[in-house]
Design an enzyme around this catalytic site. Structure first.
Site, PDB file in Angstrom:
ATOM      1  CB  SER A 254      -0.883   0.001   1.243  1.00 38.63           C
ATOM      2  OG  SER A 254      -0.071   0.291   2.368  1.00 38.63           O
ATOM      3  CE  LYS A 255      -2.303   6.284  -2.649  1.00 37.12           C
ATOM      4  NZ  LYS A 255      -3.721   6.338  -2.457  1.00 37.12           N
TER       5      LYS A 255
END
Ligand code: GLU
Length: 487
Positions: A254-255
Site C-alpha cells: 500500500s501507499k
C-alpha cells in the site's frame, strides 16, 4: 493449450494505475505472446461514481510506456466490441431478459431495510448472510403489479441449492465453494446497471476468453461467476489467480510502502524495460538463475505453471538493482533523457538548455551513472556541481582534511591546476602524480583531500572528471575555501 489462446486485462479506471494491475496486465500479455494468442484490453467502468476517462487514459499510457500493447480492445477495436462495459448495457440486457424468461433470474422488490433485518438476524445466529429468497416465489401477477407500481427492484440469479462449485485454478489448484453460502445474488442493481460478476462473465464468454488471469482478490468472486456461466449456458474459461503483492514487511502493498503506481515509478526515472523485467519476476519463477531478461526472452519463457501460489514480495532493492543493470546499457543521450527532467525539477538546469549545457550534462550523467540506480537519484549525486552545500558528510570525511599533509597537497595541486592552459579530464589526470612526487605522499593522500575539499564525500566519479566538470574557477574557489592553502 489447444484452442487459440485469448486472454484479457480488464481494469476499472478508478484511480492511479497500481503496480498490481500492471503485473496482471503483464502476465496476460506474456501468456498471449508465449502462445501466439490474442491479448484483449477492455474497461470495467460500471462504477460510474469512481470511473473516469482520465484514469483510463493514464492506464493506457502506462501500459504503452511499459511496452504492453494489445491486439484487441479499447482504441484498437476488434470483433468482440464494444470494449467498455457502459457501452455494452444493451447486450447485458438481452441476456438478463433471457434469464428472466427462463426463470433463472427473478425480480426482487425487497427494501434495503428488509434485507438489512434479514442479514442481522442471520448474523445473530452465526450464519453466513445470504438472501432468504423472499421474492423468488412471487407470482407473475405480483411481479407485473409491482413493476406497474414502479417499485424499486433489483434482479437476482437463482443459485442452485446444496451444490459445490469448484474453481479449478491453475495457480491455486481446486478450490471448492458451497452454493448455499452464495445464495441468490444480485446481478442487476436498482439503477439498471449490472454488477461486476455478471458483466465480467458475459464479457469473458462473448469475447471467447480462454484464460482469466487476475489478482487473487477475485478468487472469492469466481464461484458466483461459475453459477452465472452455468445459468447462461457458457463454458467457463480456465482461471489463474495470481497472489497478492506484499511490501517488505509482508503486509499487502500500500501507499505506506512507498510508490504504488506505475506513473510514480516512471516519474522517479525507472526504465520501462526494467519495470517490465521486475514485474515479470513478481510471482513468476523462471527456469534459470538469471534475473535480467529481455522482453523476447520473457515472452518465450513465461508459462503459468511457474506462477507461485505464495505471495510475491515487492523488493525495492531488487527493482533498483535491475534498473541499474538496464541503465548501464543506455547511451549518453538516453541517459540524459532519463536524468534531465530531474535536474530541471531541482532547478539545476534550465527548461531550455543550450547545446553546450547538454553536452556538459551528458558528460556529468555519464560520470555519475555508476552511482545512481534510477533517474531521480541524479539530483543528489549531482548536487555538488550546483550548490555550495558540501560540507564533509561525516567525521571520517572531515578527518581527511586534518591529515598533516593535506595543506601541502592542496596547495601543490592548486598551483599545478592554475598553470594548466586548459582544464579537461585528460590534462588534469597527470597532475595527481606530479603532486604525489612533489609532496612525497602516497596516492590516497593526494586523491582524498582533493576529493573531500571539492565534494565533501569520499566516493564518487573519477576525480579528474569531477574537476573537468566543475571547471577551473569553482575548483580553485573550493580549494581555497578549505582554508588549507598556504600562500
Ligand atoms: N476490474 C477488475 C479489477 O480492476 C478486474 C476484474 C477481472 O479481471 O475479472 O480488479
Amino acid at each position: 493449450m489447444s484452442k487459440q489462446v485469448r486472454v484479457r486485462f480488464a481494469p476499472s479506471p478508478t484511480g492511479p494505475f497500481h503496480i498490481g494491475g500492471a503485473r496482471s496486465a503483464l502476465f496476460n500479455y506474456l501468456v498471449a505472446a508465449h502462445n501466439d494468442g490474442t491479448f484483449v484490453v477492455r474497461v470495467e467502468d460500471t462504477d460510474q461514481k469512481r470511473s473516469t476517462r482520465e484514469s483510463e487514459e493514464n492506464i493506457k499510457e502506462a501500459l504503452h510506456w511499459l511496452g504492453i500493447n494489445w491486439d484487441e480492445g479499447i482504441d484498437v477495436g476488434g470483433d468482440h466490441g464494444p470494449y467498455r462495459q457502459m457501452e455494452r448495457l444493451d447486450l447485458y440486457r438481452q441476456y438478463t431478459e433471457k434469464l428472466l424468461a427462463e426463470g433463472k433470474a427473478y425480480y426482487c422488490f425487497c427494501t434495503p431495510e428488509e434485507l438489512e433485518a434479514e442479514k442481522d438476524a442471520q448474523m445473530a445466529k452465526g450464519e453466513t448472510p445470504v438472501y432468504g429468497g423472499t421474492c423468488s416465489h412471487l407470482s407473475e401477477e405480483q411481479i407485473k403489479q409491482y413493476l406497474a407500481e414502479g417499485r424499486p427492484h433489483v434482479i437476482r440469479i437463482r443459485t442452485p441449492k446444496h451444490k459445490t462449485y469448484e474453481v479449478d485454478d491453475i495457480v491455486r489448484g481446486k478450490v471448492p465453494f458451497d452454493s448455499d453460502k452464495i445464495g441468490d445474488f444480485v446481478i442487476v442493481k436498482s439503477d439498471g446497471v449490472p454488477v461486476y460478476n455478471y458483466c465480467v462473465v458475459l464479457d469473458d464468454a462473448l469475447m471467447e476468453i480462454t484464460h482469466v488471469i487476475r489478482a487473487e482478490e477475485h478468487l472469492s468472486n469466481t464461484p458466483r461467476q461459475l453459477v452465472l456461466y452455468e445459468a447462461l449456458g457458457f463454458e467457463p474459461p480456465k482461471f489463474a489467480h495470481v497472489s497478492l503483492i506484499l511490501g517488505a514487511d509482508k503486509k499487502k502493498m500500500s501507499k505506506r510502502h512507498g510508490a504504488t503506481s506505475v506513473q510514480q515509478y516512471r516519474d522517479m526515472g525507472y526504465l520501462p524495460e526494467a519495470l517490465f523485467n521486475f514485474l515479470a519476476l513478481l510471482g513468476w519463477t523462471p527456469d534459470s538463475d538469471k534475473e535480467i531478461f529481455s522482453k523476447e526472452e520473457l515472452c518465450s519463457m513465461f508459462t503459468l505453471d511457474r506462477v507461485a501460489k505464495n505471495p510475491a514480495v515487492f523488493d525495492i532493492e531488487k527493482l533498483n538493482w535491475i534498473n541499474f543493470q538496464y541503465m548501464k546499457e543506455l547511451d549518453g543521450p538516453s541517459l540524459v533523457t532519463l536524468c534531465l527532467p530531474h535536474l530541471q525539477k531541482a532547478g539545476y538546469v534550465s527548461e531550455n538548455p543550450d547545446a553546450n549545457t547538454l553536452t556538459w550534462v551528458e558528460t556529468m550523467v555519464t560520470a555519475l551513472r555508476e552511482h545512481i540506480q534510477y533517474g531521480a537519484q541524479v539530483t543528489d549525486a549531482a548536487k555538488v556541481f550546483f550548490t555550495d552545500e558540501y560540507e564533509p558528510e561525516n567525521e571520517e570525511t572531515a578527518d581527511v582534511l586534518k591529515e598533516e599533509t593535506a595543506p601541502a597537497v592542496l596547495t601543490a595541486f592548486l598551483k599545478e591546476l592554475e598553470a594548466l592552459d586548459e582544464v579537461t579530464a585528460d590534462t588534469v589526470q597527470p597532475l595527481f602524480k606530479k603532486v604525489q612526487k612533489g609532496v612525497g605522499v602516497k596516492g590516497k593522500f593526494v586523491y582524498m583531500p582533493i576529493r573531500v575539499a571539492l565534494t565533501g564525500v569520499m566516493h564518487g566519479p573519477d576525480l579528474n572528471v569531477i574537476i573537468a566538470l566543475m571547471g577551473r574557477e569553482k575548483v580553485v574557489q573550493r580549494l581555497r575555501r578549505s582554508g588549507l592553502i598556504a600562500e
